[in-house]
Design a protein around this motif. Sequence first.
Motif, PDB file in Angstrom:
ATOM      1  N   MET A  94       0.824  -1.094   0.093  1.00 15.39           N
ATOM      2  CA  MET A  94       0.088  -0.049   0.130  1.00 15.39           C
ATOM      3  C   MET A  94       0.894   1.237  -0.132  1.00 15.39           C
ATOM      4  SD  MET A  94      -2.473   1.681   2.860  1.00 15.39           S
ATOM      5  CE  MET A  94      -1.128   2.546   3.504  1.00 15.39           C
ATOM      6  N   ASP A  95       0.533   2.410  -0.819  1.00 12.55           N
ATOM      7  CA  ASP A  95       1.198   3.249  -0.932  1.00 12.55           C
ATOM      8  C   ASP A  95       0.629   4.561  -0.573  1.00 12.55           C
ATOM      9  OD1 ASP A  95       3.669   2.370  -1.656  1.00 12.55           O
ATOM     10  OD2 ASP A  95       2.975   2.396  -3.839  1.00 12.55           O
ATOM     11  N   MET A  96       0.995   5.350   0.309  1.00 12.38           N
ATOM     12  CA  MET A  96       0.119   6.483   0.466  1.00 12.38           C
ATOM     13  C   MET A  96       0.712   7.658  -0.404  1.00 12.38           C
ATOM     14  SD  MET A  96       0.446   7.394   4.937  1.00 12.38           S
ATOM     15  CE  MET A  96      -0.512   6.186   5.888  1.00 12.38           C
ATOM     16  N   ILE A  97      -0.282   8.603  -0.735  1.00 10.80           N
ATOM     17  CA  ILE A  97       0.091   9.420  -1.756  1.00 10.80           C
ATOM     18  C   ILE A  97       0.584  10.861  -1.086  1.00 10.80           C
ATOM     19  CG2 ILE A  97      -0.964  10.900  -3.539  1.00 10.80           C
ATOM     20  CD1 ILE A  97      -3.117   8.911  -4.039  1.00 10.80           C
ATOM     21  N   ARG A  98       1.770  11.050  -1.350  1.00 10.77           N
ATOM     22  CA  ARG A  98       2.440  12.381  -0.500  1.00 10.77           C
ATOM     23  C   ARG A  98       2.197  13.436  -1.289  1.00 10.77           C
ATOM     24  NH1 ARG A  98       6.151   8.289  -0.233  1.00 10.77           N
ATOM     25  NH2 ARG A  98       7.350   8.153   1.824  1.00 10.77           N
ATOM     26  N   GLU A  99       1.976  14.740  -0.602  1.00  5.65           N
ATOM     27  CA  GLU A  99       1.399  15.908  -0.926  1.00  5.65           C
ATOM     28  C   GLU A  99       2.413  16.622  -2.103  1.00  5.65           C
ATOM     29  OE1 GLU A  99       0.268  19.326  -2.171  1.00  5.65           O
ATOM     30  OE2 GLU A  99      -1.110  18.138  -1.147  1.00  5.65           O
ATOM     31  N   PRO A 100       2.294  16.780  -3.154  1.00  5.88           N
ATOM     32  CA  PRO A 100       3.112  17.333  -4.032  1.00  5.88           C
ATOM     33  C   PRO A 100       3.969  18.566  -3.439  1.00  5.88           C
ATOM     34  CG  PRO A 100       1.134  16.782  -5.297  1.00  5.88           C
ATOM     35  CD  PRO A 100       0.987  16.679  -4.116  1.00  5.88           C
ATOM     36  N   LYS A 101       3.415  19.250  -2.541  1.00  6.36           N
ATOM     37  CA  LYS A 101       3.931  20.435  -2.043  1.00  6.36           C
ATOM     38  C   LYS A 101       4.861  20.121  -0.709  1.00  6.36           C
ATOM     39  CE  LYS A 101       0.854  23.962  -3.883  1.00  6.36           C
ATOM     40  NZ  LYS A 101       0.176  23.153  -4.689  1.00  6.36           N
ATOM     41  N   ASN A 102       4.849  18.679  -0.497  1.00  9.44           N
ATOM     42  CA  ASN A 102       5.750  18.464   0.774  1.00  9.44           C
ATOM     43  C   ASN A 102       7.045  19.156   0.680  1.00  9.44           C
ATOM     44  OD1 ASN A 102       3.888  17.298   2.249  1.00  9.44           O
ATOM     45  ND2 ASN A 102       4.363  15.082   1.628  1.00  9.44           N
ATOM     46  N   PRO A 103       7.719  19.550   1.880  1.00  5.01           N
ATOM     47  CA  PRO A 103       7.040  19.682   3.023  1.00  5.01           C
ATOM     48  C   PRO A 103       6.212  20.814   3.048  1.00  5.01           C
ATOM     49  CG  PRO A 103       9.361  20.207   3.104  1.00  5.01           C
ATOM     50  CD  PRO A 103       9.347  19.988   1.730  1.00  5.01           C
ATOM     51  N   ILE A 104       5.166  20.883   4.011  1.00  3.76           N
ATOM     52  CA  ILE A 104       4.061  21.932   3.729  1.00  3.76           C
ATOM     53  C   ILE A 104       4.275  23.023   4.979  1.00  3.76           C
ATOM     54  CG2 ILE A 104       2.490  20.482   2.655  1.00  3.76           C
ATOM     55  CD1 ILE A 104       1.161  20.076   5.630  1.00  3.76           C
ATOM     56  N   ILE A 105       5.385  22.572   5.868  1.00  2.90           N
ATOM     57  CA  ILE A 105       6.053  23.706   6.887  1.00  2.90           C
ATOM     58  C   ILE A 105       7.323  23.261   7.205  1.00  2.90           C
ATOM     59  CG2 ILE A 105       5.482  24.632   9.245  1.00  2.90           C
ATOM     60  CD1 ILE A 105       2.496  23.619   9.056  1.00  2.90           C
ATOM     61  N   ILE A 106       8.089  24.083   7.130  1.00  2.00           N
ATOM     62  CA  ILE A 106       9.514  23.906   7.528  1.00  2.00           C
ATOM     63  C   ILE A 106       9.928  25.107   8.283  1.00  2.00           C
ATOM     64  CG2 ILE A 106       9.958  23.278   5.108  1.00  2.00           C
ATOM     65  CD1 ILE A 106      10.944  26.031   4.283  1.00  2.00           C
ATOM     66  N   PRO A 107      11.250  25.008   8.979  1.00  2.00           N
ATOM     67  CA  PRO A 107      11.579  26.042  10.118  1.00  2.00           C
ATOM     68  C   PRO A 107      11.546  27.364   9.730  1.00  2.00           C
ATOM     69  CG  PRO A 107      13.091  23.825  10.349  1.00  2.00           C
ATOM     70  CD  PRO A 107      12.031  23.854   8.827  1.00  2.00           C
ATOM     71  N   GLU A 108      11.968  27.655   8.502  1.00  2.00           N
ATOM     72  CA  GLU A 108      11.864  29.197   7.795  1.00  2.00           C
ATOM     73  C   GLU A 108      10.369  29.657   7.979  1.00  2.00           C
ATOM     74  OE1 GLU A 108      15.543  27.370   6.784  1.00  2.00           O
ATOM     75  OE2 GLU A 108      13.559  26.533   6.544  1.00  2.00           O
ATOM     76  N   ASP A 109       9.470  29.114   8.231  1.00  2.00           N
ATOM     77  CA  ASP A 109       8.050  29.488   8.253  1.00  2.00           C
ATOM     78  C   ASP A 109       7.723  29.772   9.769  1.00  2.00           C
ATOM     79  OD1 ASP A 109       7.573  28.665   5.530  1.00  2.00           O
ATOM     80  OD2 ASP A 109       6.772  26.616   6.076  1.00  2.00           O
ATOM     81  N   VAL A 110       8.505  29.480  10.720  1.00  2.00           N
ATOM     82  CA  VAL A 110       8.460  29.774  12.045  1.00  2.00           C
ATOM     83  C   VAL A 110       9.085  30.797  12.686  1.00  2.00           C
ATOM     84  CG1 VAL A 110       7.922  28.475  14.333  1.00  2.00           C
ATOM     85  CG2 VAL A 110       7.591  27.351  12.320  1.00  2.00           C
ATOM     86  N   LYS A 111       8.659  31.756  13.302  1.00  2.00           N
ATOM     87  CA  LYS A 111       9.312  32.651  13.986  1.00  2.00           C
ATOM     88  C   LYS A 111       9.668  32.378  15.237  1.00  2.00           C
ATOM     89  CE  LYS A 111       8.395  37.638  15.769  1.00  2.00           C
ATOM     90  NZ  LYS A 111       7.557  38.798  15.849  1.00  2.00           N
ATOM     91  N   PRO A 112      10.962  32.617  15.874  1.00  2.00           N
ATOM     92  CA  PRO A 112      11.246  32.138  17.031  1.00  2.00           C
ATOM     93  C   PRO A 112      10.686  32.767  18.010  1.00  2.00           C
ATOM     94  CG  PRO A 112      13.297  32.806  15.672  1.00  2.00           C
ATOM     95  CD  PRO A 112      11.914  33.281  14.769  1.00  2.00           C
ATOM     96  N   SER A 113      10.248  32.150  19.183  1.00  2.00           N
ATOM     97  CA  SER A 113       9.676  32.581  20.153  1.00  2.00           C
ATOM     98  C   SER A 113      10.414  33.792  21.281  1.00  2.00           C
ATOM     99  CB  SER A 113       8.997  31.471  21.238  1.00  2.00           C
ATOM    100  OG  SER A 113      10.389  30.954  21.915  1.00  2.00           O
ATOM    101  N   LYS A 114      11.780  33.762  20.891  1.00  2.00           N
ATOM    102  CA  LYS A 114      12.629  34.899  21.869  1.00  2.00           C
ATOM    103  C   LYS A 114      13.765  34.981  20.687  1.00  2.00           C
ATOM    104  CE  LYS A 114      10.421  34.230  25.850  1.00  2.00           C
ATOM    105  NZ  LYS A 114       9.735  35.199  26.244  1.00  2.00           N
ATOM    106  N   ASP A 115      14.053  36.406  21.119  1.00  2.00           N
ATOM    107  CA  ASP A 115      15.270  36.802  20.129  1.00  2.00           C
ATOM    108  C   ASP A 115      16.442  36.027  20.362  1.00  2.00           C
ATOM    109  OD1 ASP A 115      13.610  38.827  19.536  1.00  2.00           O
ATOM    110  OD2 ASP A 115      14.216  40.409  20.813  1.00  2.00           O
ATOM    111  N   PHE A 116      16.960  35.376  21.462  1.00  2.00           N
ATOM    112  CA  PHE A 116      18.020  34.418  21.452  1.00  2.00           C
ATOM    113  C   PHE A 116      17.894  33.162  21.147  1.00  2.00           C
ATOM    114  CE2 PHE A 116      15.883  34.459  25.579  1.00  2.00           C
ATOM    115  CZ  PHE A 116      16.017  32.920  25.894  1.00  2.00           C
ATOM    116  N   LEU A 117      16.774  32.864  20.407  1.00  2.00           N
ATOM    117  CA  LEU A 117      16.493  31.364  20.190  1.00  2.00           C
ATOM    118  C   LEU A 117      16.483  31.294  18.595  1.00  2.00           C
ATOM    119  CD1 LEU A 117      13.879  30.204  22.658  1.00  2.00           C
ATOM    120  CD2 LEU A 117      16.354  29.906  22.606  1.00  2.00           C
ATOM    121  N   LYS A 118      16.749  30.181  18.120  1.00  3.06           N
ATOM    122  CA  LYS A 118      16.438  29.886  16.562  1.00  3.06           C
ATOM    123  C   LYS A 118      15.929  28.870  16.548  1.00  3.06           C
ATOM    124  CE  LYS A 118      21.061  27.460  15.789  1.00  3.06           C
ATOM    125  NZ  LYS A 118      20.310  26.111  15.658  1.00  3.06           N
ATOM    126  N   VAL A 119      14.863  28.550  15.439  1.00  3.91           N
ATOM    127  CA  VAL A 119      14.168  27.316  15.215  1.00  3.91           C
ATOM    128  C   VAL A 119      14.747  26.428  14.646  1.00  3.91           C
ATOM    129  CG1 VAL A 119      12.000  26.534  14.123  1.00  3.91           C
ATOM    130  CG2 VAL A 119      12.046  28.741  15.202  1.00  3.91           C
TER     131      VAL A 119
END
Length: 360
Positions: A1-26
Amino acid sequence: MDMIREPKNPIIIPEDVKPSKDFLKVDGVFNCGAAKLGDEYILLCRVAESCREQDEGYVCVPTYDEREDCLRIEKINREEIKNRYDMSDSRMIFTRNAGGAKKIKYLTSISHLRLARSRDGIHFRMDEQPALPFQGRYERWGMEDPRITWMEEEERYCITYTAVSELGVVPALLITEDFKQYERIGAIFPPENKDVTIFPRKIGGLYYACHRPVPGEIGTPDIWIASSPDLIHWGEHRHLCGVSEDGWENGRIGSGAPPIYTDRGWLHIYHGADADNRYCLGAMLTDINEPGRMIAKSLLPVLEPEEAYEREGFFGGVVFACGCIKDGSMLSVYYGAADDKIARAVVSLEDVFKAMEAER
């Protein structure tokens, strides 16, 4: 059985996320719970952050200071690390005793839970801040791997997650109706335990949950099941499914997404890892009225780390699902890929059933 992967994968990457604090990186966004809220798709994501900068003579790690109720940087002298610690795993700093046994002293990153929202289940917008703050001594090293269960009879969401601290790995519970206000129930199983998934309806008047205790000496990390009258006090613990002697799940297994009600039984999408820590997804069916009785299981993985974004990343060779959404006869599986990004795959329920029936 094969799942069908979303062609736009990956749909969320670290660059999409703002760090929660200035001294941190995602470092990563992965292992998300999934739900529908009206017409909106909701992902509650694990976001891992580490210190943005390192001092020349120190290794800097983030930690939650319970007394000050804030995140802060802890500095560890590099000479001390050289003499006393083991940094062979990029995720952890170990101490060694005289016999050579290792014990985790620090994590190099700390994880929190953050919401992502979408109208189509593919294009998500991330909130800029965590869904809720850390709280108490059990979360000093973070909150990880949320699973969301919609309790249809009660019209509320139960969210299990892993609270991490120097005291161990503890499954904890949140309850919400709107993903704005959360009721903290706290720890519901003792350490070391994780991968807790709650069934979406009561069975015989009781709540049920799968969980994964980790034996220290005898036994293997397997899937167990328990029941509760109130979501807090859990008992009737029974072994549900164990690792194989060889193959793709001979290292550990654990629940993935919360069980899904179908007319053939409770469908479980779970994860398994081999001795080399290669993580795949499997499928299992348990009886509707006896959820601790397995009636079918896939012998082969239903999803393996084959694409580049699954094989390469913070910890490569990993597909790990915490959330699925059932849309009619189709199942959307949201999974962490290589411990740093989120991907999506779809599969028909009938294909999953056939895979299990063929290998029953």
